[in-house]
Design a protein around this motif. Structure first.
Motif, PDB file in Angstrom:
ATOM      1  N   ALA A 128       0.834  -1.198   0.000  1.00 48.88           N
ATOM      2  CA  ALA A 128       0.000   0.000   0.000  1.00 48.88           C
ATOM      3  C   ALA A 128       0.873   1.254   0.000  1.00 48.88           C
ATOM      4  O   ALA A 128       0.616   2.214  -0.739  1.00 48.88           O
ATOM      5  CB  ALA A 128      -0.923  -0.003   1.214  1.00 48.88           C
ATOM      6  N   ALA A 129       1.925   1.247   0.820  1.00 45.90           N
ATOM      7  CA  ALA A 129       2.818   2.396   0.905  1.00 45.90           C
ATOM      8  C   ALA A 129       3.588   2.614  -0.398  1.00 45.90           C
ATOM      9  O   ALA A 129       3.772   3.753  -0.842  1.00 45.90           O
ATOM     10  CB  ALA A 129       3.794   2.216   2.065  1.00 45.90           C
ATOM     11  N   LEU A 130       4.041   1.534  -1.022  1.00 53.56           N
ATOM     12  CA  LEU A 130       4.750   1.657  -2.301  1.00 53.56           C
ATOM     13  C   LEU A 130       3.829   2.218  -3.382  1.00 53.56           C
ATOM     14  O   LEU A 130       4.225   3.090  -4.158  1.00 53.56           O
ATOM     15  CB  LEU A 130       5.301   0.301  -2.723  1.00 53.56           C
ATOM     16  N   GLY A 131       2.599   1.713  -3.436  1.00 50.92           N
ATOM     17  CA  GLY A 131       1.651   2.196  -4.437  1.00 50.92           C
ATOM     18  C   GLY A 131       1.285   3.647  -4.222  1.00 50.92           C
ATOM     19  O   GLY A 131       1.288   4.454  -5.167  1.00 50.92           O
ATOM     20  N   GLN A 132       0.982   4.009  -2.981  1.00 50.80           N
ATOM     21  CA  GLN A 132       0.633   5.402  -2.710  1.00 50.80           C
ATOM     22  C   GLN A 132       1.824   6.332  -2.890  1.00 50.80           C
ATOM     23  O   GLN A 132       1.670   7.468  -3.343  1.00 50.80           O
ATOM     24  CB  GLN A 132       0.078   5.544  -1.294  1.00 50.80           C
ATOM     25  N   GLY A 133       3.018   5.855  -2.532  1.00 48.99           N
ATOM     26  CA  GLY A 133       4.203   6.678  -2.733  1.00 48.99           C
ATOM     27  C   GLY A 133       4.405   7.028  -4.196  1.00 48.99           C
ATOM     28  O   GLY A 133       4.762   8.157  -4.535  1.00 48.99           O
ATOM     29  N   ALA A 134       4.160   6.068  -5.077  1.00 49.06           N
ATOM     30  CA  ALA A 134       4.276   6.315  -6.517  1.00 49.06           C
ATOM     31  C   ALA A 134       3.234   7.321  -6.986  1.00 49.06           C
ATOM     32  O   ALA A 134       3.537   8.244  -7.758  1.00 49.06           O
ATOM     33  CB  ALA A 134       4.131   5.001  -7.281  1.00 49.06           C
ATOM     34  N   LEU A 135       2.010   7.170  -6.529  1.00 43.55           N
ATOM     35  CA  LEU A 135       0.939   8.088  -6.930  1.00 43.55           C
ATOM     36  C   LEU A 135       1.242   9.516  -6.497  1.00 43.55           C
ATOM     37  O   LEU A 135       1.067  10.469  -7.268  1.00 43.55           O
ATOM     38  CB  LEU A 135      -0.395   7.639  -6.328  1.00 43.55           C
ATOM     39  N   GLN A 136       1.700   9.670  -5.274  1.00 42.01           N
ATOM     40  CA  GLN A 136       1.977  11.007  -4.763  1.00 42.01           C
ATOM     41  C   GLN A 136       3.207  11.619  -5.422  1.00 42.01           C
ATOM     42  O   GLN A 136       3.245  12.819  -5.680  1.00 42.01           O
ATOM     43  CB  GLN A 136       2.136  10.949  -3.247  1.00 42.01           C
ATOM     44  N   ALA A 137       4.212  10.794  -5.719  1.00 37.13           N
ATOM     45  CA  ALA A 137       5.420  11.308  -6.360  1.00 37.13           C
ATOM     46  C   ALA A 137       5.128  11.837  -7.759  1.00 37.13           C
ATOM     47  O   ALA A 137       5.698  12.849  -8.175  1.00 37.13           O
ATOM     48  CB  ALA A 137       6.482  10.210  -6.432  1.00 37.13           C
ATOM     49  N   GLN A 138       4.234  11.142  -8.488  1.00 33.81           N
ATOM     50  CA  GLN A 138       3.907  11.594  -9.840  1.00 33.81           C
ATOM     51  C   GLN A 138       2.742  12.580  -9.846  1.00 33.81           C
ATOM     52  O   GLN A 138       2.240  12.958 -10.900  1.00 33.81           O
ATOM     53  CB  GLN A 138       3.572  10.400 -10.731  1.00 33.81           C
ATOM     54  N   ARG A 139       2.301  13.003  -8.656  1.00 36.12           N
ATOM     55  CA  ARG A 139       1.250  14.000  -8.470  1.00 36.12           C
ATOM     56  C   ARG A 139      -0.098  13.553  -9.033  1.00 36.12           C
ATOM     57  O   ARG A 139      -0.892  14.377  -9.520  1.00 36.12           O
ATOM     58  CB  ARG A 139       1.661  15.346  -9.067  1.00 36.12           C
ATOM     59  N   SER A 140      -0.375  12.265  -8.946  1.00 37.27           N
ATOM     60  CA  SER A 140      -1.691  11.739  -9.341  1.00 37.27           C
ATOM     61  C   SER A 140      -2.612  11.822  -8.127  1.00 37.27           C
ATOM     62  O   SER A 140      -3.023  10.812  -7.545  1.00 37.27           O
ATOM     63  CB  SER A 140      -1.562  10.291  -9.834  1.00 37.27           C
ATOM     64  N   HIS A 141      -2.927  13.037  -7.731  1.00 44.02           N
ATOM     65  CA  HIS A 141      -3.612  13.245  -6.463  1.00 44.02           C
ATOM     66  C   HIS A 141      -5.071  12.802  -6.493  1.00 44.02           C
ATOM     67  O   HIS A 141      -5.616  12.418  -5.454  1.00 44.02           O
ATOM     68  CB  HIS A 141      -3.503  14.710  -6.049  1.00 44.02           C
ATOM     69  N   TRP A 142      -5.710  12.846  -7.664  1.00 50.35           N
ATOM     70  CA  TRP A 142      -7.095  12.379  -7.718  1.00 50.35           C
ATOM     71  C   TRP A 142      -7.162  10.860  -7.565  1.00 50.35           C
ATOM     72  O   TRP A 142      -8.053  10.331  -6.887  1.00 50.35           O
ATOM     73  CB  TRP A 142      -7.762  12.831  -9.019  1.00 50.35           C
ATOM     74  N   ALA A 143      -6.226  10.156  -8.190  1.00 54.59           N
ATOM     75  CA  ALA A 143      -6.179   8.707  -7.996  1.00 54.59           C
ATOM     76  C   ALA A 143      -5.831   8.372  -6.551  1.00 54.59           C
ATOM     77  O   ALA A 143      -6.403   7.443  -5.950  1.00 54.59           O
ATOM     78  CB  ALA A 143      -5.153   8.084  -8.941  1.00 54.59           C
TER      79      ALA A 143
END
Length: 425
Positions: A128-143
């Protein structure tokens, strides 16, 4: 700098909405838990939950940090995802050993049952942390908003409902948390696949499969630092359970869960909004490093002021929460809310100076800075509880927000502004 309308829509709005959803779920979860779960079971559950992040905060911490720091700039995210996934699987035996040791200190239940549920929850939270870290790093904030809402809903409602369905079983409460972790991990891992597809157009010559994960993040440094951070996060619950009784530990667990609504919510907003731009800041020359340090100071100061102000408001309204939100049996937790929140604010403020060293590519300098701060925060709490009892322990927690400013900040700035090549990974 005032955010543009596009920045508000694409970044600040989904970040704020995710925290509002977490707030709503947290409030509802507190109301349900205080009515369904007995204080002694809630105290034991609090210790269990404090051990669940062993994977993402300790054993796999370097991998999570690497994804957050370097995912956005990777020319081959699909390759990086495969490399990090393989490294995560290789570390699971170490997680099993850590969980086995931690389970011996979780009150109630059998060792093997607690260890099994704890390993399941801890492993799921890694992905969960790896997946969310990727989303936040690429600024996919809606996802990321969708993932956060999924995790907030499942964490707030699944454990107490499992407890109720099982007739008040502590094992069912723990199993409910493990089920939440699995749902959360599935949502984060599925949502982060889009970032891999987005980078698939990179030219083959630009890709470096199997060579993106740097040794400093895969090695022991961040495991040691994360272990210290995890100890600091969970230490106060352990102190309450060890020096005082189970009921007081249950009250403190609730106080932490209430105060975290303010401190963590603000911390996540500040980190998610500012961290990507801080990591993208130039840091080669001395002037660039000083400018970066100045930005971090302003962000950290803004967080500290907002967090303490929020805790002040929470303190004022806390008595009115008994009845509508908090069951009468937990009234004893009211006086612990602000002290617990001050300690959490101190930990989150210290993280901004950790981010300063990561952004400045001074990864190895994180060691002395983080460990010194943790030693003072935890050591002070143990000394206060042992020498002065609960009253002085809570008083110590009230002054802890000063520690990162007096200790972590000057240490981090000194190492950041050292010679360009003096400390590099």
């Amino acid at each position: 700098m005032i955010p543009s309308s596009a920045s508000i829509r694409q970044r600040l709005l989904p970040i704020a909405l995710s925290q509002m959803a977490g707030l709503a779920c947290g409030i509802a979860g507190v109301r349900i838990a205080t009515r369904l779960v007995a204080p002694d079971d809630y105290g034991a559950y609090g210790v269990f939950v404090s051990c669940a992040p062993l994977g993402m905060w300790v054993v796999h911490a370097g991998l999570v940090k690497f994804v957050v720091r370097y995912w956005a700039g990777s020319p081959d995210r699909a390759g990086l995802r495969r490399e990090v996934t393989a490294a995560a699987w290789k570390k699971l035996p170490w997680l099993a050993l850590a969980v086995g040791a931690a389970a011996a200190f979780v009150p109630g239940g059998t060792w093997w049952g607690t260890a099994g549920l704890l390993f399941l929850a801890a492993s799921a939270l890694v992905f969960a942390a790896l997946g969310q870290g990727a989303l936040q790093a690429q600024r996919s904030h809606w996802a990321d908003l969708g993932v956060t809402v999924t995790g907030s809903v499942s964490r707030s409602f699944v454990p107490p409902l499992c407890y109720m369905a099982a007739g008040g079983s502590l094992a069912a409460l723990q199993a409910g948390f493990a089920a939440h972790a699995l749902v959360f991990a599935g949502a984060a891992w599925w949502a982060s696949r889009a970032g891999c597809r987005a980078s698939s157009s990179a030219a083959p010559a630009e890709r470096q499969p199997g060579h993106q994960l740097t040794p400093v993040f895969a090695g022991p440094l961040f495991v040691v630092l994360a272990l210290a951070s995890w100890i600091a996060t969970a230490a106060n619950r352990w102190i309450m359970a060890g020096f005082f009784d189970a009921e007081r530990a249950g009250f403190f667990t609730l106080a932490g869960n209430v105060s975290i609504i303010v401190t963590s919510m603000l911390g996540v907003v500040f980190v998610q909004y500012f961290q990507p731009s801080l990591f993208a800041s130039p840091c080669v020359t001395a002037d660039e490093r000083r400018a970066l340090a100045g930005r971090i100071d302003r962000v950290a100061a803004g967080y500290t002021v907002c967090a303490l102000a929020g805790l002040g408001v929470l303190h004022a309204v806390a008595p009115f929460l008994v009845g509508p939100l908090i069951a009468e049996t937990y009234r004893g937790a009211l006086g612990m809310i602000v002290p617990a929140g001050c300690f959490l604010a101190a930990l989150l403020t210290a993280q901004f100076f950790h981010i300063l060293l990561l952004a400045g590519r001074r990864e190895r300098a994180c060691g002395p800075v983080d460990l010194a701060g943790t030693a003072v925060l935890v050591g002070g709490g143990i000394a206060a509880a042992a020498l002065g009892g609960e009253t002085w322990f809570l008083r110590w927690l009230l002054v802890t927000p000063a520690v990162p400013w007096l200790l972590n900040r000057p240490m981090a700035r000194k190492r950041l502004l050292a010679g360009r090549d003096e400390i590099r990974s």
